[in-house]
Design a protein around this motif. Structure first.
Motif, PDB file in Angstrom:
ATOM      1  N   ALA A  55       0.838  -1.197   0.000  1.00 29.74           N
ATOM      2  CA  ALA A  55       0.000   0.000   0.000  1.00 29.74           C
ATOM      3  C   ALA A  55       0.874   1.248   0.000  1.00 29.74           C
ATOM      4  O   ALA A  55       1.866   1.324   0.725  1.00 29.74           O
ATOM      5  CB  ALA A  55      -0.919  -0.009   1.211  1.00 29.74           C
ATOM      6  N   TYR A  56       0.482   2.207  -0.808  1.00 28.28           N
ATOM      7  CA  TYR A  56       1.181   3.483  -0.895  1.00 28.28           C
ATOM      8  C   TYR A  56       0.409   4.556  -0.135  1.00 28.28           C
ATOM      9  O   TYR A  56       0.923   5.608   0.171  1.00 28.28           O
ATOM     10  CB  TYR A  56       1.360   3.903  -2.352  1.00 28.28           C
ATOM     11  CG  TYR A  56       1.925   2.782  -3.191  1.00 28.28           C
ATOM     12  CD1 TYR A  56       3.270   2.440  -3.082  1.00 28.28           C
ATOM     13  CD2 TYR A  56       1.125   2.048  -4.048  1.00 28.28           C
ATOM     14  CE1 TYR A  56       3.796   1.388  -3.828  1.00 28.28           C
ATOM     15  CE2 TYR A  56       1.640   1.005  -4.794  1.00 28.28           C
ATOM     16  CZ  TYR A  56       2.973   0.680  -4.680  1.00 28.28           C
ATOM     17  OH  TYR A  56       3.483  -0.361  -5.410  1.00 28.28           O
ATOM     18  N   ARG A  57      -0.867   4.244   0.147  1.00 28.42           N
ATOM     19  CA  ARG A  57      -1.751   5.123   0.894  1.00 28.42           C
ATOM     20  C   ARG A  57      -2.895   4.277   1.459  1.00 28.42           C
ATOM     21  O   ARG A  57      -3.085   3.132   1.046  1.00 28.42           O
ATOM     22  CB  ARG A  57      -2.271   6.254   0.039  1.00 28.42           C
ATOM     23  CG  ARG A  57      -3.071   5.802  -1.164  1.00 28.42           C
ATOM     24  CD  ARG A  57      -3.463   6.918  -2.078  1.00 28.42           C
ATOM     25  NE  ARG A  57      -3.156   6.986  -3.454  1.00 28.42           N
ATOM     26  CZ  ARG A  57      -2.377   6.285  -4.247  1.00 28.42           C
ATOM     27  NH1 ARG A  57      -1.686   5.321  -3.762  1.00 28.42           N
ATOM     28  NH2 ARG A  57      -2.246   6.488  -5.508  1.00 28.42           N
ATOM     29  N   ASP A  60      -5.415   2.294  -0.738  1.00 28.70           N
ATOM     30  CA  ASP A  60      -4.953   1.072  -1.405  1.00 28.70           C
ATOM     31  C   ASP A  60      -5.443  -0.176  -0.669  1.00 28.70           C
ATOM     32  O   ASP A  60      -5.754  -1.186  -1.291  1.00 28.70           O
ATOM     33  CB  ASP A  60      -3.425   1.025  -1.483  1.00 28.70           C
ATOM     34  CG  ASP A  60      -2.851   2.056  -2.427  1.00 28.70           C
ATOM     35  OD1 ASP A  60      -3.564   2.502  -3.347  1.00 28.70           O
ATOM     36  OD2 ASP A  60      -1.677   2.425  -2.235  1.00 28.70           O
ATOM     37  N   ILE A  61      -5.528  -0.102   0.654  1.00 21.57           N
ATOM     38  CA  ILE A  61      -5.951  -1.264   1.432  1.00 21.57           C
ATOM     39  C   ILE A  61      -7.398  -1.614   1.111  1.00 21.57           C
ATOM     40  O   ILE A  61      -7.751  -2.783   0.966  1.00 21.57           O
ATOM     41  CB  ILE A  61      -5.729  -1.026   2.935  1.00 21.57           C
ATOM     42  CG1 ILE A  61      -4.230  -0.786   3.193  1.00 21.57           C
ATOM     43  CG2 ILE A  61      -6.248  -2.201   3.745  1.00 21.57           C
ATOM     44  CD1 ILE A  61      -3.909  -0.327   4.600  1.00 21.57           C
ATOM     45  N   THR A  62      -8.241  -0.614   0.956  1.00 22.41           N
ATOM     46  CA  THR A  62      -9.635  -0.846   0.573  1.00 22.41           C
ATOM     47  C   THR A  62      -9.705  -1.515  -0.790  1.00 22.41           C
ATOM     48  O   THR A  62     -10.501  -2.435  -1.004  1.00 22.41           O
ATOM     49  CB  THR A  62     -10.409   0.484   0.566  1.00 22.41           C
ATOM     50  OG1 THR A  62     -10.340   1.065   1.869  1.00 22.41           O
ATOM     51  CG2 THR A  62     -11.855   0.276   0.181  1.00 22.41           C
ATOM     52  N   ASP A  75     -16.607   0.211   3.222  1.00 17.26           N
ATOM     53  CA  ASP A  75     -17.191   0.438   4.544  1.00 17.26           C
ATOM     54  C   ASP A  75     -16.397  -0.243   5.662  1.00 17.26           C
ATOM     55  O   ASP A  75     -16.722  -0.095   6.834  1.00 17.26           O
ATOM     56  CB  ASP A  75     -18.636  -0.067   4.589  1.00 17.26           C
ATOM     57  CG  ASP A  75     -19.536   0.724   3.657  1.00 17.26           C
ATOM     58  OD1 ASP A  75     -19.271   1.929   3.431  1.00 17.26           O
ATOM     59  OD2 ASP A  75     -20.495   0.128   3.132  1.00 17.26           O
ATOM     60  N   PHE A  76     -15.365  -1.017   5.307  1.00 20.87           N
ATOM     61  CA  PHE A  76     -14.559  -1.722   6.303  1.00 20.87           C
ATOM     62  C   PHE A  76     -13.809  -0.700   7.148  1.00 20.87           C
ATOM     63  O   PHE A  76     -13.158   0.198   6.621  1.00 20.87           O
ATOM     64  CB  PHE A  76     -13.579  -2.661   5.590  1.00 20.87           C
ATOM     65  CG  PHE A  76     -12.807  -3.549   6.520  1.00 20.87           C
ATOM     66  CD1 PHE A  76     -13.360  -4.721   7.006  1.00 20.87           C
ATOM     67  CD2 PHE A  76     -11.522  -3.216   6.913  1.00 20.87           C
ATOM     68  CE1 PHE A  76     -12.649  -5.549   7.858  1.00 20.87           C
ATOM     69  CE2 PHE A  76     -10.800  -4.033   7.760  1.00 20.87           C
ATOM     70  CZ  PHE A  76     -11.368  -5.201   8.240  1.00 20.87           C
TER      71      PHE A  76
END
Length: 99
Positions: A55-57, A60-62, A75-76
């Protein structure tokens, strides 16, 4: 709904719907780990021991969660310490580590 983690279809995502179980059988919790920022500020993301990517931000995880098939990944709650193990700084830490 499928699990947020690859290969872990539990019928529904226990982390997103903890009170939605059909019986009293405990459902394993999501094990999302965000590793400390590297020398560029990038963070490795793993779920149940499998790499989801770098992830760069935060957003990215979403994207990673959506790519695994998680419904409503946007929504996580990435700030919930019960759902995400942030190592080397929380969701606001994307500063490169100095050697």
């Amino acid at each position: 709904m499928t699990s947020a983690c690859p290969g872990g279809d539990r019928g529904h995502d226990a982390a997103a719907f903890p009170d939605d179980a059909d019986d009293d059988t405990p459902i394993p919790a999501l094990r999302l780990v965000v590793h400390p920022p590297d020398h560029r500020g990038w963070r490795r993301v793993r779920c149940d021991g499998q790499s989801l990517g770098t992830a760069y931000r935060l957003s990215d995880i979403t994207v990673f969660l959506a790519a695994t098939g998680m419904e409503n990944a946007e929504d996580f709650d990435l700030t919930d310490p019960a759902l995400v193990d942030w190592r080397g700084g929380g969701p606001d830490c994307w500063v490169p580590v100095q050697p």
